[in-house]
Design a protein around this motif. Structure first.
Motif, PDB file in Angstrom:
ATOM      1  N   MET A  65       0.782  -1.263  -0.206  1.00 65.95           N
ATOM      2  CA  MET A  65       0.054   0.233  -0.018  1.00 65.95           C
ATOM      3  C   MET A  65       0.841   1.174  -0.050  1.00 65.95           C
ATOM      4  SD  MET A  65      -2.988   1.389   2.424  1.00 65.95           S
ATOM      5  CE  MET A  65      -4.170   0.101   2.304  1.00 65.95           C
ATOM      6  N   ILE A  66       1.834   1.140   0.826  1.00 64.58           N
ATOM      7  CA  ILE A  66       2.825   2.368   0.715  1.00 64.58           C
ATOM      8  C   ILE A  66       3.388   2.654  -0.563  1.00 64.58           C
ATOM      9  CG2 ILE A  66       5.109   3.166   1.653  1.00 64.58           C
ATOM     10  CD1 ILE A  66       4.538   1.558   4.547  1.00 64.58           C
ATOM     11  N   ALA A  67       3.793   1.415  -1.126  1.00 68.27           N
ATOM     12  CA  ALA A  67       4.422   1.594  -2.645  1.00 68.27           C
ATOM     13  C   ALA A  67       3.462   2.081  -3.372  1.00 68.27           C
ATOM     14  CB  ALA A  67       5.025   0.334  -3.063  1.00 68.27           C
ATOM     15  N   SER A 256       2.065  12.467   5.686  1.00 65.98           N
ATOM     16  CA  SER A 256       2.968  11.282   5.767  1.00 65.98           C
ATOM     17  C   SER A 256       2.135   9.926   5.132  1.00 65.98           C
ATOM     18  CB  SER A 256       3.347  11.017   7.107  1.00 65.98           C
ATOM     19  OG  SER A 256       3.612   9.546   7.144  1.00 65.98           O
ATOM     20  N   ILE A 257       2.861   9.609   4.010  1.00 67.23           N
ATOM     21  CA  ILE A 257       2.446   8.156   3.371  1.00 67.23           C
ATOM     22  C   ILE A 257       2.522   6.927   4.136  1.00 67.23           C
ATOM     23  CG2 ILE A 257       2.580   6.443   1.579  1.00 67.23           C
ATOM     24  CD1 ILE A 257       3.718   9.115  -0.187  1.00 67.23           C
ATOM     25  N   VAL A 258       3.557   6.940   5.046  1.00 65.02           N
ATOM     26  CA  VAL A 258       3.615   5.650   5.869  1.00 65.02           C
ATOM     27  C   VAL A 258       2.614   5.846   6.945  1.00 65.02           C
ATOM     28  CG1 VAL A 258       5.013   4.632   7.462  1.00 65.02           C
ATOM     29  CG2 VAL A 258       6.278   5.628   5.497  1.00 65.02           C
ATOM     30  N   GLU A 427       9.699  10.713  -0.894  1.00 65.19           N
ATOM     31  CA  GLU A 427       8.330  10.535  -0.577  1.00 65.19           C
ATOM     32  C   GLU A 427       8.234  10.129   0.749  1.00 65.19           C
ATOM     33  OE1 GLU A 427       5.548  11.469  -2.301  1.00 65.19           O
ATOM     34  OE2 GLU A 427       7.024  12.464  -3.757  1.00 65.19           O
ATOM     35  N   LEU A 428       8.698   8.985   1.135  1.00 62.72           N
ATOM     36  CA  LEU A 428       8.362   8.489   2.479  1.00 62.72           C
ATOM     37  C   LEU A 428       9.049   9.160   3.724  1.00 62.72           C
ATOM     38  CD1 LEU A 428       8.858   4.726   1.697  1.00 62.72           C
ATOM     39  CD2 LEU A 428       6.774   6.173   1.151  1.00 62.72           C
ATOM     40  N   LYS A 429      10.206   9.966   3.579  1.00 61.82           N
ATOM     41  CA  LYS A 429      10.828  10.675   4.554  1.00 61.82           C
ATOM     42  C   LYS A 429      11.096  10.050   5.846  1.00 61.82           C
ATOM     43  CE  LYS A 429       9.169  15.145   2.826  1.00 61.82           C
ATOM     44  NZ  LYS A 429       7.926  14.633   2.144  1.00 61.82           N
ATOM     45  N   LEU A 430      11.694   8.686   5.597  1.00 58.79           N
ATOM     46  CA  LEU A 430      11.983   8.006   6.762  1.00 58.79           C
ATOM     47  C   LEU A 430      13.306   8.119   7.281  1.00 58.79           C
ATOM     48  CD1 LEU A 430      10.310   4.411   5.581  1.00 58.79           C
ATOM     49  CD2 LEU A 430       9.649   5.932   7.494  1.00 58.79           C
TER      50      LEU A 430
END
Ligand code: PHE
Ligand code: NA
Length: 460
Positions: A65-67, A256-258, A427-430
């Motif tokens: 889903m994140i992808a 935040s996508i995550v 995109e994920l900013k992890l």
């Protein structure tokens, strides 16, 4: 005129993080949670299956889903368009764009039969309100279901009504159509579900239902069950269809996508478990079979409603809940193709919705006829695997067992192995440490391995 129409097509955005969460969970929460999850849990013996299912959501569902949301947001267009852009940005072969195309095709095909089943749910609201289930016997309830399926005119009528509703909502666009409808429908769904669970808590068999769902007996777990759990993780989270890519393309950059993907997955899971808590106590209280199969909510549950006090009210509430869940999923299934058509300069949002919606409606007639006039049309009967499979069964098989896992697998491989890692970082900013590495590891190895197993098994 073309310049004007193009400037009129500035890409809209969900109004907030909350709006996206509601829309994406509206897509996720559907027939899969309320119809399919309870019956496959029943067929596979309960809690041990539930545990495996939860694992699959975590290992396969959430990463994909994140992808998908990430591909959509970064690409900013329909699944095909987004993939085209990402592939160009990463300097890859343009063939990858068909990954977006396949998702769109799958959602189009699925909606054609999802709408017919949504229509069944609508007729069951009518049956409940008018008291058709009160005091009815198993045979009578079976006959109601059988008569419905045997009547192409009636199936077509409800399929038409369901699709009209979906077209009306989608045509009005992301903000004034879909967001508005979802803002009303999702809270309604939660309230209805809590009322149903509340009712179940007051039956003597709540404890039995609860332990069926939550106290695992691993001797009941089969390989088949593990594979079913994994396949369902895809379906229930609306993955492999371009849906999360399409919805992701309307997601504002700062969200935040995550966090959102985890929230949506948790909500979907909670709804499935609540549906189980609402349904199994009724099943046990009425001495019914938890392993009754797909007919569980259309044949078994009405029997419970026929015997319980307040059955008309609760039966009606339950099927309204089912319709609401189906509608918010159906609009998400129409969106990928609509977004793609809308990218053509000459086609407006309204036109795109009408073209896509009418085509889906037309294709839906195949499913309508599969239950009656064409019940004996089994084009692949020469293969043992497909013996007795109607056109509807084949559509279901091709989409759920082939296209969905294949597209999910390719999404994981694309993001894990091919797409430029800077895109994922941005995109994920992890950060660039442990969290990102864990995500990449899961997406590169665990997810593809798990999906591959199901995929190959389903083929054999
Ligand atoms: N997730 C939906 C459900 O559980 C079904 C669905 C699949 C909706 C794929 C959109 C895309 O019923
Ligand atoms: Na779901």
């Amino acid at each position: 005129a073309s310049a004007a129409s193009e400037s009129a097509k500035s890409h809209p955005m969900w109004s907030s993080r909350m709006a996206f969460i509601l829309a994406a969970s509206g897509s996720a929460v559907g027939l899969g949670n309320i119809w399919k999850f309870p019956y496959i849990t029943g067929e596979n013996g309960g809690a041990a299956f539930v545990l495996v299912y939860l694992l699959c959501i975590a290992i396969v569902g959430i990463p994909i889903m994140i992808a998908e949301v990430m591909i959509g947001r970064r690409g900013g267009g329909s699944p095909l368009q987004s993939m085209r852009k990402l592939v160009a940005d990463s300097g890859l072969s343009s063939r990858w764009k068909w990954l977006g195309g396949m998702g769109m095709l799958a959602s189009f095909l699925i909606l054609s039969f999802y709408s017919v089943i949504g229509g069944w749910a609508m007729t069951y609201v009518g049956n409940s309100v008018s008291g058709n289930f009160v005091g009815a016997t198993t045979e009578q309830i079976g006959a109601i279901f059988g008569n419905l399926l045997g009547n192409p005119g009636e199936l077509l009528l409800w399929h038409t009504l369901f699709m009209s509703l979906v077209i009306l909502i989608v045509a009005r666009g992301i903000r004034s159509g879909m967001e508005k409808a979802i803002n009303i429908l999702m809270p309604l769904l939660f309230v209805l579900l809590l009322v149903m669970v509340g009712y179940a808590m007051n039956t003597d068999h709540f404890a039995a239902g609860f332990s069926f769902l939550f106290s695992p007996d691993f001797s009941k777990l089969t390989t088949e069950g593990v594979l079913t759990a994994l396949g369902h993780a895809f379906f229930t989270l609306s993955l492999g269809m371009g849906v999360m890519m399409a919805y992701g393309s309307y997601l504002p950059k700062q969200v935040s996508i995550v966090k959102t993907a985890v929230t949506v997955s948790v909500l979907d899971t909670v709804v499935a478990l609540l549906a189980g808590l609402a349904i199994f106590p009724l099943v046990f209280a009425n001495g019914l079979e938890p392993g009754a199969g797909p007919g569980l909510i259309f044949q078994t549950l009405p029997l419970a409603f026929s015997q319980m006090p307040g059955g008309v009210l609760f039966g009606t509430l339950f099927f309204v809940l089912l319709v609401v869940a189906a509608v918010t999923s159906a609009i998400s299934l129409l969106e990928p193709v609509v977004e793609w058509l809308e990218e053509k300069p000459a086609i407006s949002r309204f036109g795109a919705t009408l073209i896509a919606g009418l085509s889906v409606w037309l294709l839906g007639i195949v499913t309508v006829l599969s239950f009656n006039v064409w019940a004996d049309v089994t084009p692949l009967a020469m293969f043992e695997r497909f013996e007795g499979k109607t056109l509807f069964d084949l559509l279901d098989f091709v989409t759920a067992n082939l296209m969905m896992p294949l597209s999910g697998l390719l999404v994981a491989v694309f993001v894990g192995w091919f797409m430029s890692k800077q895109i994922t970082e941005g995109e994920l900013k992890l950060g660039n440490g442990l969290a990102l590495n864990v995500f990449m590891f899961v997406l590169r190895y665990l997810t593809p391995a798990a999906v591959l197993v199901v995929f190959v098994y389903n083929l054999l």
